[in-house]
Design an enzyme around this catalytic site. Structure first.
Site, PDB file in Angstrom:
ATOM      1  N   HIS A 176       0.848  -1.195   0.000  1.00  0.00           N
ATOM      2  CA  HIS A 176       0.000   0.000   0.000  1.00  0.00           C
ATOM      3  C   HIS A 176       0.882   1.242   0.000  1.00  0.00           C
ATOM      4  CE1 HIS A 176      -3.051  -2.967   1.278  1.00  0.00           C
ATOM      5  NE2 HIS A 176      -3.907  -2.137   0.727  1.00  0.00           N
ATOM      6  N   HIS A 217      -4.105   2.885  -4.549  1.00  0.00           N
ATOM      7  CA  HIS A 217      -4.400   2.510  -3.155  1.00  0.00           C
ATOM      8  C   HIS A 217      -3.580   1.303  -2.686  1.00  0.00           C
ATOM      9  CE1 HIS A 217      -6.602   1.291   0.439  1.00  0.00           C
ATOM     10  NE2 HIS A 217      -6.664   0.091  -0.086  1.00  0.00           N
ATOM     11  N   GLU A 222     -22.822  -3.193  20.638  1.00  0.00           N
ATOM     12  CA  GLU A 222     -21.996  -4.324  21.058  1.00  0.00           C
ATOM     13  C   GLU A 222     -20.624  -4.298  20.395  1.00  0.00           C
ATOM     14  OE1 GLU A 222     -25.002  -4.615  19.664  1.00  0.00           O
ATOM     15  OE2 GLU A 222     -26.283  -5.173  21.349  1.00  0.00           O
ATOM     16  N   HIS A 276     -33.168 -14.487  19.467  1.00  0.00           N
ATOM     17  CA  HIS A 276     -32.381 -14.268  20.685  1.00  0.00           C
ATOM     18  C   HIS A 276     -31.765 -15.557  21.240  1.00  0.00           C
ATOM     19  CE1 HIS A 276     -34.065 -10.339  20.408  1.00  0.00           C
ATOM     20  NE2 HIS A 276     -33.632  -9.946  21.578  1.00  0.00           N
TER      21      HIS A 276
END
Lengths: 740, 740
Positions: A63, A299, A459, A523
């Site tokens: 890169h 890139h 989360e 769940h």
């Protein structure tokens, strides 16, 4: 291509736009330090950019674009703004720099070399993308190497880590600093590209940084407007400055980030004294100086031999001179090691004064700096006699331990993704980690010394920020997170990064089975455990009662270079004081109860909330069929695999040639190592009350006992060999499709 | 508690604040439709709220707060604004409603009952949280039940699904609509709570909705300022309206969302004719009417018997009357079924006119509505003769298939998380899905008929939006995603939702092993496959060459109720035209090559990019040791498990009592079912060139052959029985810790 700015040398202070307090977030501008001329900066940048091009050209890959674009930012940070010590990259009160756009690592490696980090030799730089086994220059920065704060690469993670690093500083400062004695006051600088600002984990973390008013955090946006697919506006056209202001950041623009080191420096210095976190929007050109500059082509690729030569010519450098770093460029940075030592000496002096005035606090602080827990932590783990004997959810048993540990030891930072009422991690007299300015509608305020963290419904950021807390300094914190187990899939990429980096932390995962009940299949976790059991350097522990919970915490605290997931039930669990043991838990798997006869017929393997089905099946087998079953508890397959072969054989007794059946409300994947058959889940769950959910999926002792009897009979008749390569699923086997 | 608004009945049109085109996004206001009086709305809301309280009180649990708070929004949507048909909830051009705050499902269930959805009886409503096995009222909405567009519950997912649903409309409209013939023009309405706006997946999706200018999307924020932990400002204090404006949304505020049905209706109608997606910020009070209204206590709990009675009294209802829905409330909604049929009849008429004028397009459209692929899709799968014989990366082989399928069949929508140059999914003459107004810097523009989707660096939203595309109407789209395999951990929660909902889609996962090479351990997946192999209703297929790639696509297209992950190499792979087969791939595991002798010594099991190590080891075993090895290819364990026992035994030949060794650069978890030993990974990877990475971790035919020889010798000496319960890891076994 090579603008010739004629800015004269001038004191840094004169460049600052506003009058701000001189000392803030540990700023320590050295009187008399002056900014070099623009021409000098230009020279350094030319050499730097040509060097990057050379390194990537070496193996024809890597890169190059971002490092070349970020040259001016690097000079501003490494030469003028950042507080660090090249001779001791790990000194405690250093500024933290996170390269969240980790693919740009060559930028960091090269600046480390220039400022005098000894291990980062020229040969090391050339080892980037090589087959060198001991390279310090892997394709993305790795925490185990000198001068790297966190391993980055998966985008957005580093940004969230930086929020954690800034929180760590705030918490330590609020806990230990005294008027006139700032033993912790470092800044956190975080480089990001477009990606980190698109990834959800980054966005979640930014919301929290704004909410917490982490004014010791500066997010530096390398705004080159290019991503892999083309210009960034192919997938993003939002007003990022407005968005960041809405998120609670101070926004500063720099329009010529390719060459104007003075402007970048000025903006960075302003960030040190902001009342909010700072978002520096710096416009740069990816691959600055190359013909393909400003395009996606540069890139993730080398420039090509011809193009490198052209670049060097445009920079007035000899195209045939490779990896060229002339002495005047080294000279430009020559003062950094000494300045770094001065920083460190200042801090040592501050700590010494602090120790003289506040010996008790200084003692605890020294322990934290050394990364040690206070001795005697084990007294906070409940002893066997303290456990309840009535049915108790393991999330409640765990709550008791968390309460004792976190209520007494400052190392523990306890977080929750908005599940305080469910996860049982809120300890007595907790103080919330909040900006002291905050006044909430419900009256739940706090301050930076608080160690209970409301992450909101985020989360992924919770776990990625936790990695920053863990990485601030190994052992200074043992952060905890809490959420429902199924939502670990939101945070999996971050928890993986903890395992990869060897970061100690404890993840409290409640509601870990179909026993969740009414909330239904969304769940009820089915496959999550399979991920954690396969993940390297992670302990997934699923205790079956309060005693095994105690063992799980001990294992987690002893695993100082490993994250631990403690998997807990929502529903009440039968306690087994006669059978369960923390010592067994620490071995991962152990004999829960032997058969009533020496000559057993079958081994039942169970774990967590399904232990009750194994134990009841055992009773029924004897009562109804005269079959003698032994039961193994297997809270942690990883710990078990780390035991000696002798121990493992003593537990499994596989050579007795009796069948073994695993009972767990997850898929059987992995149990085949120890068992010949399983009662397990090959479908998603169902919205029913807890007990009925288990029944619906065949977790009924009577039914299981009948199946086990058939298996025992078959083995008695045909021998154990018939089970080879013929694993039996007592519930419906794997399938695909969907019932409408 | 019960404000008495005195708004008189008036035509809806008069309420609209601005003059807007009358027909937009399928709006079809029925002339003469009038808004009921505020008093009438109040009456309906009182009954609704008391009913919700009763249902939750029944079993003493459930989510009462949000449904009660959203009563006015429900009336506005279900009575005045939404285009739907209670007698045929699935009619194609209906507005889609997504309840992203899925815990509020009782709100949706109850309105479905009131508006006349026949299956949603009063008894069904009472089955919420019951042990009723055939309840249509699970704890979160489930797609298999009438009237539910997507399964929601894991927060933020539904919001991203809604973006996908709105995209689906835009794409179909741009593809099939003609002037004067709008065969598709529905709106997508999405209810969200605080959580969906905090979760990263929601934030990513919102950025895309704004970027794409999806003006057929209206996000309705139930802004009750409360989450589980307390007031929402405990974890969030950003300026959401400013943030949404920065993200490209039209923002509309409603300040009295508890009672002012007229204001909510007005705002919703405005959203239909917006030039951007709309964000409705509606202030509500959670648990409106209850004493604990406006607090976290009422989020996920019943009110209590006394409190329910008090609530009813304050609403002028009889506290002893439970589950009470008086006739006047049914009457209020009595016209909905007929109005729905009128909507549907309008659409049928539109389609009929369209068919008359554009028979070819109408033919394809009808096929899409029926959820069918055009016949003869299989001709786009390359035949065996078309494959390259030289080493070819499987990502390239897959690219050939994607190109043919997506280039020719409109059902395929192909997306990438900014990895167009790496994932090989960009097909020839692709048109990008973009707002036709967009003009990018790099010139990559598009329009809504485009089927190549730049998701940006947003893996989670990519997959969650893909669920919306799949769920728009089963089979209308076969969406594809593409990213690096390791980044599936960012998107795991969304891909799981696809499996749970039985949504057909194809996930192209490239760079699927340590063979990634130089990018290092952050980019080298180790444990991800374990998750997908354990996940119910998901096909994880890891082909070893171009022929198996072809088989993988066939499996994916045939699995109409299952998402498929196709796991592909970055690096070149040896092609095995003599051994590989698509038929074998469709069986999941098959004999790749038998041993040279009938009496074989060992079975080698391999998969994907590690096949070459098995085949080379086989040769060495014969050459160096005279050992006869057969080789199995195992691209998909799930498909293999679905085969007959006879087939499985014929492949495994386990009863021949010869050892089996699995060779894969992932952890061994799961292979124990078929193998006695493995060459596998128990650590993270390393930044080295591809070949060297494999060597570093013991993937060397010579080394493997020597280990296999030892195993064969041991079994010859001591018998196969010694391997029982003693799985061998030829590489270092599982461990924890971290080397600094």
């Amino acid at each position: 291509m090579a603008p010739a700015l004629e800015l004269l040398e001038q004191p840094i202070e004169n460049l600052r736009t506003k009058s701000k307090p001189f000392i803030c977030n540990g700023v320590s501008l050295h009187d008399g330090l002056v900014l070099a001329s623009a021409a000098k900066h230009q020279r350094v940048m030319n050499v730097f950019r040509a060097f990057i091009a050379d390194v990537c050209q070496q193996f024809g890959e890597g890169h190059a674009g971002s490092p070349m674009g970020m040259a001016a930012i690097g000079i501003a940070l490494y030469k003028y703004v950042m507080k660090y010590s090249p001779r001791n990259c790990d000194y405690f009160n250093r500024d933290r720099l996170v390269l969240s756009n980790g693919h740009a690592c060559l930028w960091q490696y090269t600046f480390m070399h220039l400022v005098g980090v000894k291990s980062m030799t020229l040969d090391q730089l050339k080892s980037y993308h090589s087959a060198n086994l001991v390279s310090l220059c892997p394709g993305h920065p790795e925490i185990e190497n000198e001068g790297i704060e966190v391993t980055t690469g998966p985008l957005g993670q580093g940004l969230a880590n930086a929020v954690g690093l800034a929180m760590a500083t705030k918490n330590l400062a609020a806990t230990y600093n005294k008027p006139g004695h700032e033993v912790v006051n470092n800044m956190t600088w975080c480089m990001v590209g477009d990606a980190c600002l698109q990834e959800g984990v980054g966005l979640e973390a930014l919301s929290l940084a704004g909410h917490w008013k982490l004014n010791n955090l500066c997010v530096i946006f390398d705004n080159n407007s290019v991503t892999c697919d083309g210009s960034a506006d192919v997938a993003n056209t939002e007003d990022i400055n407005m968005k960041m202001r809405a998120t609670g950041f101070n926004v500063v623009n720099v329009y010529n980030g390719d060459t104007d080191v003075a402007a970048v420096t000025n903006a960075l210095l302003d960030a040190r004294s902001s009342d909010k976190p700072t978002f520096l929007n710096i416009r740069t050109v990816i691959g600055f100086g190359a013909t393909k500059a400003g395009t996606a082509d540069i890139h993730g690729a080398a420039l090509g031999v011809e193009e490198v030569a052209t670049l060097k010519r445009s920079f007035c450098l000899d195209p045939d001179n490779h990896f060229y770093i002339p002495q005047d460029v080294y000279d430009f940075f020559h003062d950094m090691p000494d300045r770094g030592e001065a920083h460190e000496a200042d801090w040592q002096a501050t700590v010494a004064e602090y120790r003289a005035e506040y010996p008790i606090q200084a003692g605890e602080f020294a322990l934290r700096v050394a990364g040690k827990m206070p001795e005697g932590w084990s007294k906070y783990i409940p002893s066997k006699e303290d456990h309840p004997t009535v049915s108790t959810a393991s999330r409640k048993s765990a709550g008791v331990v968390t309460n004792a540990l976190a209520g007494n030891i400052n190392s523990f930072l306890v977080g929750t993704a908005d599940l305080t009422p469910s996860c049982n991690v809120a300890y007595k007299n907790k103080v919330d980690f909040q900006s002291p300015d905050l006044r909430t509608s419900c009256g739940l305020d706090g301050d930076y010394s608080g160690r209970y963290i409301h992450y909101g419904i985020r989360e992924h950021a919770m776990c990625a920020i936790t990695n920053g807390l863990s990485a601030f300094n190994r052992g200074t914190f043992i952060p905890m997170t809490s959420t429902y187990f199924v939502f670990h899939l939101y945070a999996a990429a971050a928890i993986r990064m903890a395992a990869l980096q060897g970061l100690q932390q404890i993840h409290i995962a409640t509601h870990d089975s179909i026993g969740v009940g009414e909330n239904g299949p969304t769940h009820q976790p089915i496959a999550v455990a399979a991920l954690w059991r396969a993940m390297p350097n992670l302990l997934y522990i699923r205790p079956c009662d309060a005693e095994e919970v105690a063992g799980a915490y001990i294992a987690a605290i002893q695993a100082t270079s490993t994250p631990t997931v403690i998997s807990l039930s929502r529903q009440g669990l039968t306690q087994y004081p006669q059978h369960s043991s923390r010592e067994g838990t620490l071995k991962g798997g152990y004999v829960f109860t032997e058969a009533d006869s020496d000559d057993f017929d079958v081994t039942l393997i169970s774990v967590g909330s399904e232990m009750v089905y194994a134990m009841k099946t055992r009773d029924l087998l004897l009562k109804n069929y005269g079959i003698h079953a032994r039961v193994l508890s297997f809270p942690c397959t990883r710990l078990f695999e780390m035991q000696t072969r002798e121990y493992k054989q003593s537990v499994l007794k596989a050579r007795a040639n009796k069948p073994a059946v695993a009972i767990e409300a997850y898929p059987s994947n992995g149990w085949e190592r120890y068992a010949d058959a399983s009662v397990s889940m090959n479908s998603f769950g169902k919205s029913l009350p807890s007990k009925e959910t288990y029944e619906h999926f065949g977790f009924e002792p009577k039914r299981i006992a009948a199946k086990v009897k058939d298996l025992v009979d078959e083995v008695r008749r045909d021998g154990i060999g018939i089970l080879r390569g013929d694993f039996r699923e007592f519930n419906e086997g794997p399938r695909i499709g969907f019932e409408h």
